[in-house]
Enzyme design. Structure first.
Site, PDB file in Angstrom:
ATOM      1  N   LYS A 117      36.033  47.852  55.984  1.00 26.74           N
ATOM      2  CA  LYS A 117      36.494  46.543  55.514  1.00 26.74           C
ATOM      3  C   LYS A 117      35.915  45.485  56.439  1.00 26.74           C
ATOM      4  O   LYS A 117      35.611  45.754  57.596  1.00 26.74           O
ATOM      5  CB  LYS A 117      38.028  46.464  55.568  1.00 26.74           C
ATOM      6  CG  LYS A 117      38.614  45.396  54.666  1.00 26.74           C
ATOM      7  CD  LYS A 117      38.763  45.909  53.265  1.00 26.74           C
ATOM      8  CE  LYS A 117      39.332  44.874  52.322  1.00 26.74           C
ATOM      9  NZ  LYS A 117      39.679  45.446  51.016  1.00 26.74           N
TER      10      LYS A 117
HETATM   11  P1  NAD Z   1      41.353  36.556  45.037  1.00 27.93           P
HETATM   12  O1  NAD Z   1      41.014  35.741  46.224  1.00 27.93           O
HETATM   13  O2  NAD Z   1      40.441  36.591  43.875  1.00 27.93           O
HETATM   14  O3  NAD Z   1      42.823  36.140  44.499  1.00 27.93           O
HETATM   15  C1  NAD Z   1      43.941  36.093  45.318  1.00 27.93           C
HETATM   16  C2  NAD Z   1      45.049  35.390  44.526  1.00 27.93           C
HETATM   17  O4  NAD Z   1      46.240  35.392  45.321  1.00 27.93           O
HETATM   18  C3  NAD Z   1      44.760  33.930  44.213  1.00 27.93           C
HETATM   19  O5  NAD Z   1      45.321  33.594  42.957  1.00 27.93           O
HETATM   20  C4  NAD Z   1      45.499  33.186  45.323  1.00 27.93           C
HETATM   21  O6  NAD Z   1      45.846  31.846  44.960  1.00 27.93           O
HETATM   22  C5  NAD Z   1      46.716  34.065  45.479  1.00 27.93           C
HETATM   23  N1  NAD Z   1      47.360  33.951  46.782  1.00 27.93           N
HETATM   24  C6  NAD Z   1      46.778  33.945  48.010  1.00 27.93           C
HETATM   25  N2  NAD Z   1      47.726  33.813  48.958  1.00 27.93           N
HETATM   26  C7  NAD Z   1      48.904  33.763  48.310  1.00 27.93           C
HETATM   27  C8  NAD Z   1      50.253  33.635  48.742  1.00 27.93           C
HETATM   28  N3  NAD Z   1      50.563  33.497  50.039  1.00 27.93           N
HETATM   29  N4  NAD Z   1      51.223  33.618  47.799  1.00 27.93           N
HETATM   30  C9  NAD Z   1      50.918  33.728  46.488  1.00 27.93           C
HETATM   31  N5  NAD Z   1      49.665  33.845  46.024  1.00 27.93           N
HETATM   32  C10 NAD Z   1      48.684  33.867  46.930  1.00 27.93           C
HETATM   33  O7  NAD Z   1      41.604  38.038  45.604  1.00 27.93           O
HETATM   34  P2  NAD Z   1      41.564  39.401  44.773  1.00 27.93           P
HETATM   35  O8  NAD Z   1      40.205  39.974  44.875  1.00 27.93           O
HETATM   36  O9  NAD Z   1      42.210  39.202  43.455  1.00 27.93           O
HETATM   37  O10 NAD Z   1      42.474  40.318  45.704  1.00 27.93           O
HETATM   38  C11 NAD Z   1      43.899  40.333  45.603  1.00 27.93           C
HETATM   39  C12 NAD Z   1      44.433  41.583  46.277  1.00 27.93           C
HETATM   40  O11 NAD Z   1      43.875  42.740  45.626  1.00 27.93           O
HETATM   41  C13 NAD Z   1      44.081  41.752  47.756  1.00 27.93           C
HETATM   42  O12 NAD Z   1      45.131  42.419  48.416  1.00 27.93           O
HETATM   43  C14 NAD Z   1      42.837  42.646  47.724  1.00 27.93           C
HETATM   44  O13 NAD Z   1      42.641  43.340  48.938  1.00 27.93           O
HETATM   45  C15 NAD Z   1      43.223  43.578  46.598  1.00 27.93           C
HETATM   46  N6  NAD Z   1      42.090  44.253  45.970  1.00 27.93           N
HETATM   47  C16 NAD Z   1      41.053  43.563  45.411  1.00 27.93           C
HETATM   48  C17 NAD Z   1      40.009  44.241  44.808  1.00 27.93           C
HETATM   49  C18 NAD Z   1      38.872  43.534  44.121  1.00 27.93           C
HETATM   50  O14 NAD Z   1      38.039  44.212  43.491  1.00 27.93           O
HETATM   51  N7  NAD Z   1      38.796  42.229  44.151  1.00 27.93           N
HETATM   52  C19 NAD Z   1      39.997  45.648  44.814  1.00 27.93           C
HETATM   53  C20 NAD Z   1      41.072  46.333  45.374  1.00 27.93           C
HETATM   54  C21 NAD Z   1      42.114  45.617  45.957  1.00 27.93           C
END
Ligand code: NAD
Length: 434
Positions: A117
């Site tokens: 990561k």
């Molecule tokens: P992203 O940046 O696209 O979206 C994050 C979302 O969460 C946004 O809508 C943001 O406004 C919101 N957010 C951020 N802080 C917040 C808070 N304190 N309270 C409420 N909402 C909040 O990120 P993503 O890629 O969608 O990732 C989200 C989660 O999924 C993370 O934990 C990431 O590690 C996990 N994840 C992502 C992927 C991927 O392919 N993108 C894969 C596996 C896991």
């Protein structure tokens, strides 16, 4: 080894709740499955970490140094794999914990990949496009010596997207003199990305919810029907949450609440998700959307629903708010959204948890497909990608449920046992160098 050395080494990693939770969960899985303590000792700490200063010239002409990290937790099964997070609270310990979860996730779903990561401690919303590009390129250059298609392959995570991957791919390639698309996944299609990658995590989350609903029915427990009588709330409306919302809406199931960092929306009759997405694309926030009541993020987590999907950040369901959480299934779209104490309480109340390493594995599975397609220069249709994704997710879900029934454990422990078991056998076969 002296006491001081032990404390010093643990202090380096143990400063974030996410890391501490990951270690506690690993320990519980190790105890339940009777894992050789020599293996768990090695899995509790990352193999390698690089901390870099990332200096860039801001648009006002001043220079600012940001802190960047790349952690490789375990590479027994293959090259490291894991996203790059741009977030103001990222730190070495959090990145190490996320890298550890990647190790278990890749192993659980049967990929020939290890866990890694990366991250930069920065608020990406405060950067111009030019600054974001400079930061991404300089970060790539600083971690250049430990990444590569056969070493460690970054991907998007919170605060980064396909554009950041294009800049990373270009920087890495420029430094070698030819195009090396396999250094990252989650790239734009034009430069070797895979069809279906952008949707894969959210899509996979929804597959696991469908499996969970069927599983609950099959064991005679009340589970959602996943039709128009079912209600869903989604915390986080980014790459994972927004796609999950779209997929659920397409199933004709009601998404009654969504939220992003600015706040949330509630409509008891179900939100019109395509319309919310249009509003989001235009306004870059959910705030002010007219066809719903405004709610806070805390209120969203308290909404009485069949399925709750925390899909934003870690540590949102804790001992402080767990008693107010009211859902039949919680699907961990985000990594580590439920703390260990809260998890225990939810499990004791009979809430069905779909653990992060299973629930959000769709992203790394299609990242693996992207990497394979790139290596062979042979690209698949989106239907093929989705079909293979569905197959891998179905097998992984079944594996975890079988392990759960063998050990009579919670789903989180079962998912970690499923990941650790394969890794354990591989580590024993490879042995300890030297
Ligand atoms: P992203 O940046 O696209 O979206 C994050 C979302 O969460 C946004 O809508 C943001 O406004 C919101 N957010 C951020 N802080 C917040 C808070 N304190 N309270 C409420 N909402 C909040 O990120 P993503 O890629 O969608 O990732 C989200 C989660 O999924 C993370 O934990 C990431 O590690 C996990 N994840 C992502 C992927 C991927 O392919 N993108 C894969 C596996 C896991």
């Amino acid at each position: 080894m002296s006491e001081t050395q032990v404390n010093l080494s643990s202090h380096l990693w143990d400063t974030s709740d996410l890391y501490k939770n990951a270690v506690l969960q690993l320990q519980e899985a190790a105890d339940t499955m009777g894992l050789d303590p020599n293996i768990s000792e090695r899995l509790k700490v990352p193999k390698r970490a690089l901390v870099v200063s990332v200096p860039i010239r801001l648009d006002d002409g001043s220079i600012r140094c940001f802190e960047g990290y790349r952690v490789q937790h375990n590479m027994t099964l293959g090259p490291g794999k894991g996203g790059v997070r741009f977030h103001p609270e990222v730190n070495l310990s959090e990145v190490a914990g996320l890298a550890m979860l990647m190790t278990f996730k890749c192993s659980l779903v049967g990929l020939p990949l290890g866990g890694a990561k990366g991250g930069i401690r920065v608020d990406p919303s405060k950067l111009s496009r030019q600054e974001a590009q400079a930061l991404t390129r300089r970060y790539t250059s600083e971690i250049n010596m430990i990444i590569g298609p056969d070493k460690d392959i970054p991907a998007p995570d919170v605060g980064t997207d396909a554009q950041h991957m294009a800049w990373m791919m270009d920087t890495y390639s420029q430094e070698r003199g030819f195009a090396i698309p396999g250094v990252v996944t989650g790239k734009p299609i034009e430069i070797g990305g895979s069809l279906g990658r952008a949707e894969s995590t959210g899509r996979g989350v929804v597959y696991t919810i469908q499996h969970a609903a069927k599983h609950l029915h099959s064991i005679g427990k009340p589970g959602p029907k996943m039709d128009s009588s079912t209600t869903v709330a989604i915390h986080g409306f980014g790459k994972v949450g927004a796609v999950a919302a779209q997929e659920i809406h397409q199933l004709n199931t009601k998404v009654v609440a969504v939220s992003d960092v600015g706040g949330g929306l509630y409509n008891k009759n179900g939100l019109n998700i395509p319309d919310v997405l249009k509003y989001m694309a235009k306004n870059r926030t959910l705030v002010g959307y007219p066809e719903a009541d405004a709610i806070t993020n805390d209120e969203l987590l308290r909404t009485h629903v069949d399925v709750l999907i925390p899909a934003a950040i870690d540590g949102v369901i804790t001992s402080k708010n767990v008693s107010t959480v009211n859902a039949t299934i919680i699907a961990e779209g985000a990594n580590g959204p439920i703390t260990n104490e809260a998890l225990k309480e939810l499990e004791s109340r009979g809430v069905f948890i779909i653990p992060d390493v299973l629930c959000n594995a769709g992203g790394v599975i299609v990242s693996y497909f992207e990497w394979v397609q790139g290596m062979q220069n042979f690209f698949w249709s989106e239907a093929e990608v989705n079909q293979k994704l569905a197959e891998v997710m179905a097998n992984a879900f079944k594996k975890v449920v079988d392990v759960q029934s063998t050990y009579k454990s919670g789903m989180k422990t079962a998912a970690l046992i499923s990941g650790v078991d394969r890794l354990n056998r591989a580590m024993l076969l490879r042995g300890l160098f030297p």
